[in-house]
Design a protein around this motif. Structure first.
Motif: not given
Length: 801
Positions: A459-463, A424-438
């Motif tokens: 669980h970090r992704a849930q938060v 899940g690490r890669l999906d978490f950081f890809r989500g964070r990248l998409a969040e930074l790109h709005n």
């Protein structure tokens, strides 16, 4: 021949004859001490000649200390003014009894004594794959970080080429020798020199191709030599190809292919060795665990090596490895790391890797400059170590909201074995990248995919998903509280619990459940304040604390909640706060606003003692204001003097700060009844605040006509008058016997005091007495009683909090 005469380069003679101070009861002659320094091509020397015993010499890894039992007037100016390649930074200490100096870290230091002379010889640090005194080979491969002890700029030098096989049986290099690059490089056998034979000029060889193969066979040129001129030569035995020792930061080679066999071999070598060899074996184990990304085992090996009294060069290797493990954990101190303090050369790729990892958690802007080289170098790192370092860099880029850098790191994680694709690490950081790109929808998709795994990143992704939906309005506070509570009680451990608790506390705060939010904040401090990840937990709790105090500032009547926060969790608030004490100062303002000046003053006292510079001066001004509001003028003066610093206000602070300090000093003097000192403090200051302090000083001193005139100037200004100014103006006029001024004030400003603690004061003061000589009428008595009742009401309201 005297040893110092052998110093061939820039011999500097620094002689000083000093008389050691003897006790009055002693009758011995004063001692004579001579100091000599000089440089040689291979070492630098410091010589001390003392007639009364030898000094104590302490040798450290990066410097040393010479100590006498009595004070010595050392020639510091001459010592520091003389050039030396290896001896610098001379300083005295212990009231002149000791002399300290610096030399390159890991230098080989020799201390010896000959009669009355003490010699300290400082040679260059040893280098891997090179004997001391041997010529330095030309740099060939600049892709690896040569961890040479004392190398201040991390020079990168490839090992010398393998010499031609000698006519003798070459022993194969064992795995133990290959796993100890420094020791094996220094223990190479010395090849005896062959006899020189006169021979005709050799035949001219053919030109060598520009691109030879990686391992060319040795080419020899054979000349025609008469048989009588050739010495008898035994038939050479077949040479055994020996692998070179593993270089210091060739981490892929240190990791090896067979983990159990490599680890068992290293453990056996540690058990069978002693002394310096055992330290080398522990260093090899530390490099192996670093390559395998096993920080706990690596730190245990380093601790065991440090307990065996390692040499200066080994201490430098220990320092570098410990810095590497700290960088791997994200707990490194950039100001105390060799990877940051030493400037990297462009080709030292490993240095860029560990410098970026060291700086990333706290100084992302500085770490970003080395990111391209670090990502390229990580291609050749072992998979476990590469994954850990890429995760560390991705975490830091996400915290810094650097979308461009995070994109590079995520692409590297995708292309290199799919790092993090299964946990899940890669999906978490890809989500964070998409969040930074709005891109909220795409971020939620990645977070949902990561949250399907019941592990740390799930669980970090849930938060993050809950916080993102809250920010976008897709989730309300009750729904967020329900999800966070289920997450909190379903799984515990790691950094995720602190993030979930902080988010839950913030949701409680927005919902108005301050008690529950305070319980969450206290839990963060109690449970995580003393753990290894305590600082991270307290940093996470800082956001919750900011939310709680912000809610209390906007909510009327919340002073009891502020008092509860300070009394129950004051220590946790102090641990969570930043260096400037921002949250504690906000909390002190809340307490002072609610009348709890004693608690506010104690809190600001603690903040003032913990801060320095301009922040300390600002806290001192706030503390003085609280003390003045409590009527403690003497303490306010002491605080202003204690926090002002050694320089005058005009130089130590901005003009506005200096003016504010002067006004507070004047108000403190006025509060204590020292009118003249208050006037001196107000000299040169203008404005309504200064005029109000002048009028207040005159009122307290009993100068009623002057106070009435001063308050009249305030009432005639462009700004709306304050109720206190109107009331004190009327009181000063009444005490001065100016009934006309009292009546005018009542007619003009009577309505302005309605609803304040001074209500009905002007009407009571403006009641005219009966003319003298006439009996009191019932109307006069009724008016006087009404005035007295009004004054009693004013007094009662004025004393109320």
């Amino acid at each position: 021949m005297h040893p110092c005469r052998t110093l061939s380069i820039s011999l500097a003679l620094l002689s000083v004859t000093t008389a050691l101070t003897a006790p009055p009861a002693a009758a011995e002659a004063p001692a004579t001490i001579t100091v000599q320094t000089g440089d040689h091509a291979d070492f630098s020397r410091l010589a001390l000649v003392n007639a009364q015993g030898a000094p104590a010499v302490d040798v450290g890894s990066c410097g040393g200390r010479v100590a006498f039992s009595q004070a010595v007037p050392w020639p510091l100016e001459a010592l520091n003014g003389t050039y030396s390649r290896r001896l610098t930074g001379f300083q005295t200490g212990e009231e002149g009894r000791s002399l300290t100096m610096d030399w390159p870290c890991g230098a080989r230091v020799t201390v010896r004594r000959e009669r009355r002379i003490t010699f300290i010889d400082v040679a260059d640090p040893p280098r891997p794959a090179r004997k001391p005194g041997a010529p330095v080979p030309a740099p060939a491969d600049t892709t690896l970080l040569a961890e040479a002890p004392g190398a201040s700029v991390f020079p990168v030098i490839a090992p010398p080429p393998t010499p031609e096989p000698v006519p003798a049986q070459a022993a194969p290099v064992s795995l133990a020798e290959r796993l100890n690059p420094v020791a094996s490089a220094q223990a190479q056998p010395i090849v005896p020199a062959q006899p020189v034979v006169q021979a005709p000029p050799p035949v001219q060889p053919q030109p060598v191709a520009k691109a030879p193969p990686p391992r060319p066979e040795p080419v020899r040129t054979v000349a025609a030599v008469p048989p009588s001129a050739m010495p008898p030569v035994a038939a050479p035995a077949p040479a055994v190809q020996a692998d070179p020792p593993i270089r210091a930061f060739d981490l892929d080679a240190w990791a090896g292919d067979d983990y159990p066999a490599r680890k068992q071999h290293l453990e056996q070598r540690i058990a069978e060795s002693q002394g310096r060899t055992r330290v080398d074996a522990l260093l090899a184990m530390a490099r192996f665990t670093l390559a395998r990304a096993l920080p706990e085992e690596g730190r245990a090996a380093l601790d065991a090596a440090e307990s065996l009294m390692p040499g200066p060069d080994q201490r430098y290797e220990l320092r570098l490895l410990r810095d590497a493990f700290r960088a791997l954990d994200g707990t490194a101190d950039p100001d105390d790391s060799q990877f940051v303090r030493a400037q990297p050369t462009p080709a030292a790729a490993d240095h860029h890797v560990w410098r970026s990892a060291t700086l990333a958690p706290s100084r992302w802007t500085a770490a970003k400059s080395s990111l391209p080289i670090a990502l390229k170098r990580l291609l050749s790192y072992p998979a476990d170590l590469r994954g850990r370092l890429l995760t560390l860099l991705a975490e830091s880029a996400g915290e810094a909201a650097d979308g461009a850098s995070l994109n590079l790191i995520v692409l590297e994680m995708i292309t290199l074995d799919g790092i993090g694709s299964t946990d899940g690490r890669l999906d978490f950081f890809r989500g964070r990248l998409a969040e930074l790109h709005n891109e909220t929808a795409e971020a939620l998709t990645h977070y949902k995919r990561a949250a399907a795994l019941p592990n740390l990143y799930g669980h970090r992704a849930q938060v993050r998903s809950i916080e993102l939906r809250l920010a976008s309005g897709a989730l309300d506070d009750p729904g967020a509280i329900a999800e966070l509570e289920s997450l909190r009680y379903a799984w515990r451990g790691g950094d995720v619990e602190t993030d979930a608790l902080a988010a839950l506390g913030a949701a409680y705060t927005r919902a108005g459940r301050i008690d529950a939010a305070l319980d969450i904040f206290g839990l963060l401090g109690r449970r995580f304040g003393a753990t290894a990840r305590g600082q991270a937990a307290l940093t996470t709790g800082r956001g919750l604390l900011d939310a709680v105090i912000g809610h209390l500032e906007k909510t009327p009547g919340s002073v009891l909640d502020a008092l509860s926060l300070q009394v129950r969790y004051g220590r946790t608030v102090a641990l969570t706060d930043d260096d400037a004490g921002t949250q504690q100062r906000r909390l002190a303002r809340l307490l002072a606003r609610g009348g709890f000046t004693l608690e506010a003053a104690r809190l600001l006292h603690a903040v003032a003692e913990a801060t320095r510079g301009a922040e300390r001066a600002a806290v001192g001004l706030e503390l003085a204001r609280v003390l003045l509001d409590a009527g403690r003028g003497t303490e306010a003066l002491a605080v202003l003097d204690h926090t002002a610093g050694p320089a005058p206000d005009a130089q130590a602070a901005a003009p506005q700060t200096a003016k504010r300090r002067a006004l507070l000093r004047a108000e403190a003097f006025a509060t204590e009844g020292e009118a003249m000192r208050a006037f001196d403090a107000l000299r040169g200051l203008t404005g309504p605040e200064a005029a109000r302090i002048r009028a207040d000083s005159l009122f307290r001193a009993g100068e009623w006509p002057a106070a009435r005139a001063a308050y009249a100037e305030l009432l005639g200004g462009p700004d709306a008058p304050l109720p206190d100014d109107i009331a004190f103006h009327a009181l000063a006029a009444f005490r001065a016997g100016d009934d006309a001024a009292v009546a005018a004030a009542a007619e003009r400003h009577g309505k302005a005091l309605a609803g304040t603690r001074w209500a009905d004061l002007l009407d009571a003061l403006a009641v005219p007495p009966d003319p003298p000589g006439k009996p009191l009428s019932s109307a006069t008595v009724g008016g006087q009683l009404a005035a007295a009742d009004a004054l009693a009401g004013v007094l009662r309201r004025w004393k109320a909090p």
